[in-house]
Design an enzyme around this catalytic site. Sequence first.
Site, mmCIF file in Angstrom:
data_model
loop_
_atom_site.group_PDB
_atom_site.id
_atom_site.type_symbol
_atom_site.label_atom_id
_atom_site.label_comp_id
_atom_site.label_asym_id
_atom_site.label_seq_id
_atom_site.Cartn_x
_atom_site.Cartn_y
_atom_site.Cartn_z
ATOM 1 N N ARG A 87 -12.587 16.630 5.637
ATOM 2 C CA ARG A 87 -13.341 16.818 4.381
ATOM 3 C C ARG A 87 -14.782 17.213 4.676
ATOM 4 O O ARG A 87 -15.400 16.675 5.594
ATOM 5 C CB ARG A 87 -13.349 15.530 3.562
ATOM 6 C CG ARG A 87 -11.999 15.183 2.990
ATOM 7 C CD ARG A 87 -12.013 13.802 2.348
ATOM 8 N NE ARG A 87 -10.939 12.984 2.876
ATOM 9 C CZ ARG A 87 -10.852 11.672 2.743
ATOM 10 N NH1 ARG A 87 -11.776 11.004 2.099
ATOM 11 N NH2 ARG A 87 -9.833 11.016 3.267
ATOM 12 N N ASN A 104 -10.872 8.351 9.674
ATOM 13 C CA ASN A 104 -10.530 9.728 9.323
ATOM 14 C C ASN A 104 -11.285 10.089 8.042
ATOM 15 O O ASN A 104 -11.875 11.155 7.935
ATOM 16 C CB ASN A 104 -9.019 9.818 9.151
ATOM 17 C CG ASN A 104 -8.596 11.227 8.948
ATOM 18 O OD1 ASN A 104 -9.174 12.154 9.530
ATOM 19 N ND2 ASN A 104 -7.610 11.443 8.093
ATOM 20 N N ARG A 129 -2.486 -2.117 -3.536
ATOM 21 C CA ARG A 129 -3.713 -1.360 -3.314
ATOM 22 C C ARG A 129 -3.724 -0.134 -4.233
ATOM 23 O O ARG A 129 -2.764 0.606 -4.290
ATOM 24 C CB ARG A 129 -3.784 -0.886 -1.864
ATOM 25 C CG ARG A 129 -5.020 -0.069 -1.630
ATOM 26 C CD ARG A 129 -4.979 0.673 -0.324
ATOM 27 N NE ARG A 129 -6.208 1.438 -0.214
ATOM 28 C CZ ARG A 129 -6.306 2.595 0.413
ATOM 29 N NH1 ARG A 129 -5.262 3.112 1.004
ATOM 30 N NH2 ARG A 129 -7.445 3.234 0.457
ATOM 31 N N HIS A 177 -13.048 3.024 -0.380
ATOM 32 C CA HIS A 177 -13.031 2.067 0.743
ATOM 33 C C HIS A 177 -13.672 0.719 0.372
ATOM 34 O O HIS A 177 -14.084 -0.033 1.240
ATOM 35 C CB HIS A 177 -13.818 2.590 1.961
ATOM 36 C CG HIS A 177 -13.240 3.792 2.620
ATOM 37 N ND1 HIS A 177 -14.042 4.797 3.132
ATOM 38 C CD2 HIS A 177 -11.984 4.159 2.862
ATOM 39 C CE1 HIS A 177 -13.271 5.736 3.654
ATOM 40 N NE2 HIS A 177 -12.020 5.379 3.495
ATOM 41 N N LYS A 230 3.358 0.880 3.083
ATOM 42 C CA LYS A 230 3.045 -0.169 4.066
ATOM 43 C C LYS A 230 3.049 -1.505 3.360
ATOM 44 O O LYS A 230 2.663 -1.593 2.190
ATOM 45 C CB LYS A 230 1.649 0.071 4.657
ATOM 46 C CG LYS A 230 1.565 1.321 5.504
ATOM 47 C CD LYS A 230 0.201 1.398 6.166
ATOM 48 C CE LYS A 230 -0.032 2.788 6.687
ATOM 49 N NZ LYS A 230 -1.410 3.219 6.635
ATOM 50 N N ASN A 290 0.883 -1.176 0.000
ATOM 51 C CA ASN A 290 0.000 0.000 0.000
ATOM 52 C C ASN A 290 0.920 1.225 0.000
ATOM 53 O O ASN A 290 1.454 1.609 1.033
ATOM 54 C CB ASN A 290 -0.880 -0.038 1.253
ATOM 55 C CG ASN A 290 -1.870 1.115 1.306
ATOM 56 O OD1 ASN A 290 -1.832 2.014 0.460
ATOM 57 N ND2 ASN A 290 -2.741 1.088 2.296
ATOM 58 N N GLU A 302 -8.242 -4.851 5.142
ATOM 59 C CA GLU A 302 -8.133 -4.607 3.708
ATOM 60 C C GLU A 302 -6.995 -5.413 3.090
ATOM 61 O O GLU A 302 -7.104 -5.891 1.965
ATOM 62 C CB GLU A 302 -7.945 -3.105 3.457
ATOM 63 C CG GLU A 302 -9.207 -2.333 3.819
ATOM 64 C CD GLU A 302 -8.988 -0.854 4.025
ATOM 65 O OE1 GLU A 302 -9.259 -0.098 3.090
ATOM 66 O OE2 GLU A 302 -8.549 -0.441 5.118
HETATM 67 P P1 ADP Z 1 -7.879 6.476 8.119
HETATM 68 O O1 ADP Z 1 -7.460 5.077 7.792
HETATM 69 O O2 ADP Z 1 -9.043 6.986 7.311
HETATM 70 O O3 ADP Z 1 -6.753 7.461 8.210
HETATM 71 P P2 ADP Z 1 -8.679 5.339 10.687
HETATM 72 O O4 ADP Z 1 -9.634 4.313 10.212
HETATM 73 O O5 ADP Z 1 -7.365 4.895 11.214
HETATM 74 O O6 ADP Z 1 -8.467 6.474 9.593
HETATM 75 O O7 ADP Z 1 -9.434 6.210 11.804
HETATM 76 C C1 ADP Z 1 -8.823 7.253 12.465
HETATM 77 C C2 ADP Z 1 -9.850 7.833 13.440
HETATM 78 O O8 ADP Z 1 -10.212 6.816 14.398
HETATM 79 C C3 ADP Z 1 -9.319 9.011 14.248
HETATM 80 O O9 ADP Z 1 -10.261 10.069 14.205
HETATM 81 C C4 ADP Z 1 -9.205 8.449 15.651
HETATM 82 O O10 ADP Z 1 -9.515 9.409 16.599
HETATM 83 C C5 ADP Z 1 -10.269 7.377 15.689
HETATM 84 N N1 ADP Z 1 -10.010 6.447 16.804
HETATM 85 C C6 ADP Z 1 -10.701 6.387 17.934
HETATM 86 N N2 ADP Z 1 -10.192 5.464 18.772
HETATM 87 C C7 ADP Z 1 -9.134 4.937 18.172
HETATM 88 C C8 ADP Z 1 -8.186 3.932 18.533
HETATM 89 N N3 ADP Z 1 -8.244 3.293 19.679
HETATM 90 N N4 ADP Z 1 -7.235 3.668 17.635
HETATM 91 C C9 ADP Z 1 -7.173 4.289 16.449
HETATM 92 N N5 ADP Z 1 -8.052 5.250 16.070
HETATM 93 C C10 ADP Z 1 -9.016 5.568 16.910
#
Ligand code: ADP
Length: 397
Positions: free
Chosen positions: A240, A210, A90, A179, A14, A7, A385
Amino acid sequence: MKILVINAGSSSLKYQLINMETESVVAKGTCERIGITGGKLTHKANGKEFVVEKELPNHTEAIALVLAELVDGEAGVISSMDEIDAVGHRVVASGEAFDRTTLVTDEVMKTMDEIAELAPLHNPAAILGINACRAVMPGKKMALVFDTSFHATMPEYAYLYAIDYDDYKQYKVRKYGAHGTSHKYVSGAAAEYLGKAPETLKIVTCHLGNGSSISAVDGGKCIDTTMGFTPLAGVPMGTRSGDIDYAAAEFLCRKKGMSMEEGLTYLNKKCGMLGVSGVSSDFRDLTAASEQGNARAKLALDMFAYSCKKYVGAYMAALGGLDCIVFTAGVGENTPSVRAAVLEGLEAFGIRMDAEKNLQKNDGKIHDLSAADSKVKILVIPTNEELVIARETAALL
Ligand code: ADP
């Protein structure tokens, strides 16, 4: 069979080496700061973590370092590169050029270059990663696994924007979703967990992180999803805006003296939870601030939950019923207050969450959060994933 899953981001990469007989991770890691100073590889294998600090001027050097680590005496898990049967990459966007996992050829890479503009933040980085692997592992079979493929089953009336049809045809401007690999994994895992055939289930999958997207999955096939031409659409996200009236965006651009490109960066990077709260894009920060009485943090969380709830309702209508709701990704897996807020008020539709079960800590396993009298199953499923990418790559071989 062992599959290496890659990825690649613009400055990070990664990887996971997955043993397909057991579907287990043999080694995984991340290269950081590629193309800038301070390159670093963090590699986890044999129950240990190894850190290599080395300048990584480009993705080819990064891949070469990963392969060296995989065959290294102490950190290594294979004796030679020959033990890697194939590589799965990916890729965020496929446009209409690819609707399924595709074997890498020169021809395919030419098309990849042509469609890179569909996801300017992501696809060019994936191309760097793929080309780097081809340079370091010539002749190795490689597959492209697209985030958009799972959404390729959406009907035309769901993926089209109501623009001039000829413009859609010429420019391929339509909804593609994102996603997809995660939505595919969790909807499949939900069916397996419930002991039902995927063909018999209507599922709404909520990938809340996120970046967030929600999908309607009917009989194992995606029929609608919240993200659009790009991952800007749908529910509001970390930074966003999510859905916004184009006229409102154009008005803002004029008032703030932003070009269209700057306006797009604004909507992608300065809006969403961060923009509304003025606190953070991170849901952990927002939840903490809201609990301490920060009104704008609470407002951002309320807007997020309300938007998700509306899509759950909309997709229940689109599906003509609902058997299961799945929460996944950073927020979906870890934040009970968000899950509760999204489903609050949906009891009349047979959606009842058990407040105690909802407090279950994320332990990497699937949990059923539904109350005994809930007609709809509510599951939290940690997404995977990489495993989908490895499975798709193995299937292609
Ligand atoms: P992306 O892959 O879209 O960058 P993630 O799926 O890793 O994002 O999600 C990140 C979000 O998950 C952040 O807003 C974070 O605050 C929230 N979150 C809440 N609790 C946890 C946790 N224990 N570990 C990781 N992320 C967390």
